[in-house]
Design a protein around this motif. Structure first.
Motif, PDB file in Angstrom:
ATOM      1  N   VAL A 235      -2.171  -8.289   5.251  1.00  0.00           N
ATOM      2  CA  VAL A 235      -3.039  -7.299   5.468  1.00  0.00           C
ATOM      3  C   VAL A 235      -2.224  -5.903   5.538  1.00  0.00           C
ATOM      4  O   VAL A 235      -3.022  -4.855   4.904  1.00  0.00           O
ATOM      5  CB  VAL A 235      -3.932  -7.635   6.894  1.00  0.00           C
ATOM      6  N   LEU A 236      -1.315  -5.928   6.161  1.00  0.00           N
ATOM      7  CA  LEU A 236      -0.413  -4.711   6.085  1.00  0.00           C
ATOM      8  C   LEU A 236       0.159  -4.163   4.703  1.00  0.00           C
ATOM      9  O   LEU A 236      -0.134  -3.178   4.354  1.00  0.00           O
ATOM     10  CB  LEU A 236       0.754  -4.824   6.905  1.00  0.00           C
ATOM     11  N   VAL A 237       0.602  -5.256   4.069  1.00  0.00           N
ATOM     12  CA  VAL A 237       0.915  -4.793   2.615  1.00  0.00           C
ATOM     13  C   VAL A 237      -0.244  -4.260   1.894  1.00  0.00           C
ATOM     14  O   VAL A 237      -0.253  -3.374   0.939  1.00  0.00           O
ATOM     15  CB  VAL A 237       1.712  -5.903   1.873  1.00  0.00           C
ATOM     16  N   PHE A 238      -1.423  -5.098   1.922  1.00  0.00           N
ATOM     17  CA  PHE A 238      -2.549  -4.573   1.179  1.00  0.00           C
ATOM     18  C   PHE A 238      -2.870  -3.226   1.294  1.00  0.00           C
ATOM     19  O   PHE A 238      -3.298  -2.318   0.564  1.00  0.00           O
ATOM     20  CB  PHE A 238      -3.830  -5.524   1.616  1.00  0.00           C
ATOM     21  N   PHE A 239      -2.730  -2.833   2.749  1.00  0.00           N
ATOM     22  CA  PHE A 239      -3.270  -1.423   2.975  1.00  0.00           C
ATOM     23  C   PHE A 239      -2.062  -0.315   2.915  1.00  0.00           C
ATOM     24  O   PHE A 239      -2.199   0.871   2.974  1.00  0.00           O
ATOM     25  CB  PHE A 239      -3.837  -1.368   4.577  1.00  0.00           C
ATOM     26  N   GLY A 240      -0.877  -1.090   2.773  1.00  0.00           N
ATOM     27  CA  GLY A 240       0.131  -0.179   2.454  1.00  0.00           C
ATOM     28  C   GLY A 240       1.005   0.370   3.674  1.00  0.00           C
ATOM     29  O   GLY A 240       1.665   1.527   3.764  1.00  0.00           O
TER      30      GLY A 240
ATOM     31  N   THR B 214       5.304  -1.355   4.383  1.00  0.00           N
ATOM     32  CA  THR B 214       5.683  -2.252   3.216  1.00  0.00           C
ATOM     33  C   THR B 214       6.901  -2.675   2.833  1.00  0.00           C
ATOM     34  O   THR B 214       7.269  -3.936   2.591  1.00  0.00           O
ATOM     35  CB  THR B 214       4.931  -1.619   2.011  1.00  0.00           C
ATOM     36  N   ARG B 215       7.743  -2.058   3.138  1.00  0.00           N
ATOM     37  CA  ARG B 215       9.203  -2.325   3.257  1.00  0.00           C
ATOM     38  C   ARG B 215       9.714  -3.360   4.162  1.00  0.00           C
ATOM     39  O   ARG B 215      10.381  -4.576   3.667  1.00  0.00           O
ATOM     40  CB  ARG B 215      10.476  -1.197   3.386  1.00  0.00           C
ATOM     41  N   ILE B 216       9.400  -3.427   5.439  1.00  0.00           N
ATOM     42  CA  ILE B 216       9.623  -4.231   6.314  1.00  0.00           C
ATOM     43  C   ILE B 216       9.067  -5.751   5.958  1.00  0.00           C
ATOM     44  O   ILE B 216       9.548  -6.803   6.095  1.00  0.00           O
ATOM     45  CB  ILE B 216       9.280  -3.821   7.542  1.00  0.00           C
TER      46      ILE B 216
ATOM     47  N   GLY C  42       9.075   0.368  -1.573  1.00  0.00           N
ATOM     48  CA  GLY C  42       7.870   0.695  -0.961  1.00  0.00           C
ATOM     49  C   GLY C  42       6.814   0.750  -1.695  1.00  0.00           C
ATOM     50  O   GLY C  42       6.902   0.326  -2.817  1.00  0.00           O
ATOM     51  N   SER C  43       5.730   1.350  -1.369  1.00  0.00           N
ATOM     52  CA  SER C  43       4.713   1.704  -2.104  1.00  0.00           C
ATOM     53  C   SER C  43       3.921   2.972  -1.368  1.00  0.00           C
ATOM     54  O   SER C  43       3.093   2.759  -0.242  1.00  0.00           O
ATOM     55  CB  SER C  43       3.624   0.557  -2.175  1.00  0.00           C
TER      56      SER C  43
ATOM     57  N   PHE D  23       1.959   5.247  -3.317  1.00  0.00           N
ATOM     58  CA  PHE D  23       0.252   5.616  -3.783  1.00  0.00           C
ATOM     59  C   PHE D  23      -0.554   4.912  -3.234  1.00  0.00           C
ATOM     60  O   PHE D  23      -0.652   3.710  -3.072  1.00  0.00           O
ATOM     61  CB  PHE D  23       0.472   5.135  -5.262  1.00  0.00           C
ATOM     62  N   LEU D  24      -1.463   5.428  -2.517  1.00  0.00           N
ATOM     63  CA  LEU D  24      -2.798   4.980  -2.053  1.00  0.00           C
ATOM     64  C   LEU D  24      -2.306   4.265  -0.877  1.00  0.00           C
ATOM     65  O   LEU D  24      -3.022   3.161  -0.509  1.00  0.00           O
ATOM     66  CB  LEU D  24      -3.761   4.460  -2.775  1.00  0.00           C
ATOM     67  N   ALA D  25      -1.087   4.482  -0.010  1.00  0.00           N
ATOM     68  CA  ALA D  25      -0.809   3.731   0.892  1.00  0.00           C
ATOM     69  C   ALA D  25      -0.903   4.563   2.349  1.00  0.00           C
ATOM     70  O   ALA D  25      -1.051   5.538   2.281  1.00  0.00           O
ATOM     71  CB  ALA D  25       0.585   3.292   0.823  1.00  0.00           C
ATOM     72  N   LEU D  26      -1.417   3.524   3.292  1.00  0.00           N
ATOM     73  CA  LEU D  26      -1.671   4.314   4.717  1.00  0.00           C
ATOM     74  C   LEU D  26      -0.381   4.773   5.261  1.00  0.00           C
ATOM     75  O   LEU D  26      -0.790   5.930   6.003  1.00  0.00           O
ATOM     76  CB  LEU D  26      -2.588   3.235   5.576  1.00  0.00           C
ATOM     77  N   ASP D  27       0.533   4.437   4.826  1.00  0.00           N
ATOM     78  CA  ASP D  27       1.946   4.778   5.417  1.00  0.00           C
ATOM     79  C   ASP D  27       2.069   6.408   5.064  1.00  0.00           C
ATOM     80  O   ASP D  27       2.601   7.067   5.892  1.00  0.00           O
ATOM     81  CB  ASP D  27       3.222   4.108   4.988  1.00  0.00           C
ATOM     82  N   SER D  28       1.693   6.517   3.724  1.00  0.00           N
ATOM     83  CA  SER D  28       1.772   8.052   3.304  1.00  0.00           C
ATOM     84  C   SER D  28       0.930   8.951   4.335  1.00  0.00           C
ATOM     85  O   SER D  28       1.263  10.118   4.459  1.00  0.00           O
ATOM     86  CB  SER D  28       1.360   8.199   1.839  1.00  0.00           C
ATOM     87  N   PHE D  29      -0.289   8.448   4.497  1.00  0.00           N
ATOM     88  CA  PHE D  29      -1.265   9.225   5.408  1.00  0.00           C
ATOM     89  C   PHE D  29      -0.789   9.464   6.870  1.00  0.00           C
ATOM     90  O   PHE D  29      -0.817  10.350   7.372  1.00  0.00           O
ATOM     91  CB  PHE D  29      -2.613   8.669   5.169  1.00  0.00           C
TER      92      PHE D  29
END
Length: 134
Positions: free
Chosen positions: A60-65, A68-70, A113-114, A116-122
């Motif tokens: 779920v975490l990776v799907f939403f970004g 991602t690295r962890i 990491g990721s 683009f369209l990742a929640l981490d970015s926001f």
């Protein structure tokens, strides 16, 4: 990073997240069988819960970004464990090549990491803006 790389990583992240989520869900829905299987390969029963949780929640975490690295590192460690305890006896037979492909995808996500369209970015962008304005 260029846009093509980011789109490719997004696709890899989303599909990897779905695959791990489904595998974790299947372990939880058949936990007795999962525990028995882990026991048959010499692993303690609590590891079935650990691995199923990493796969389910991590998917779920990776799907939403998120993280991602962890989670990529956790996925890679999980896959290395699976490869060395089960798959190495017959490499590239059955579905073991699928595990190698997921291992490479997990390593890629752990390293790059990721964004683009990742929640981490926001999330981190909002925190960064708060720190700048404070």
């Amino acid at each position: 990073m260029n846009k093509s790389f980011e789109i490719g990583t997004l696709l890899l992240r989303v599909v990897t997240g779905i695959i791990f989520f489904v595998h974790g869900l299947s372990k939880f829905t058949a936990m007795e069988g999962t525990i028995q299987f882990f026991g048959s390969i010499g692993l303690p029963s609590f590891m079935a819960y650990v691995i199923a949780t990493i796969e389910l929640v991590g998917g779920v975490l990776v799907f939403f970004g998120l993280a991602t690295r962890i989670v990529g590192v956790l996925f890679a460690l999980t896959l290395l464990g699976a490869i060395f305890t089960v798959k190495l006896k017959a490499p590239f037979m059955g579905n073991s090549e699928f595990d190698y492909l997921l291992l490479v995808a997990s390593i890629h996500l752990a390293l790059s990491g990721s964004r683009f369209l990742a929640l981490d970015s926001f999330v981190f962008k909002a925190k960064k803006e708060e720190n700048v304005s404070a």
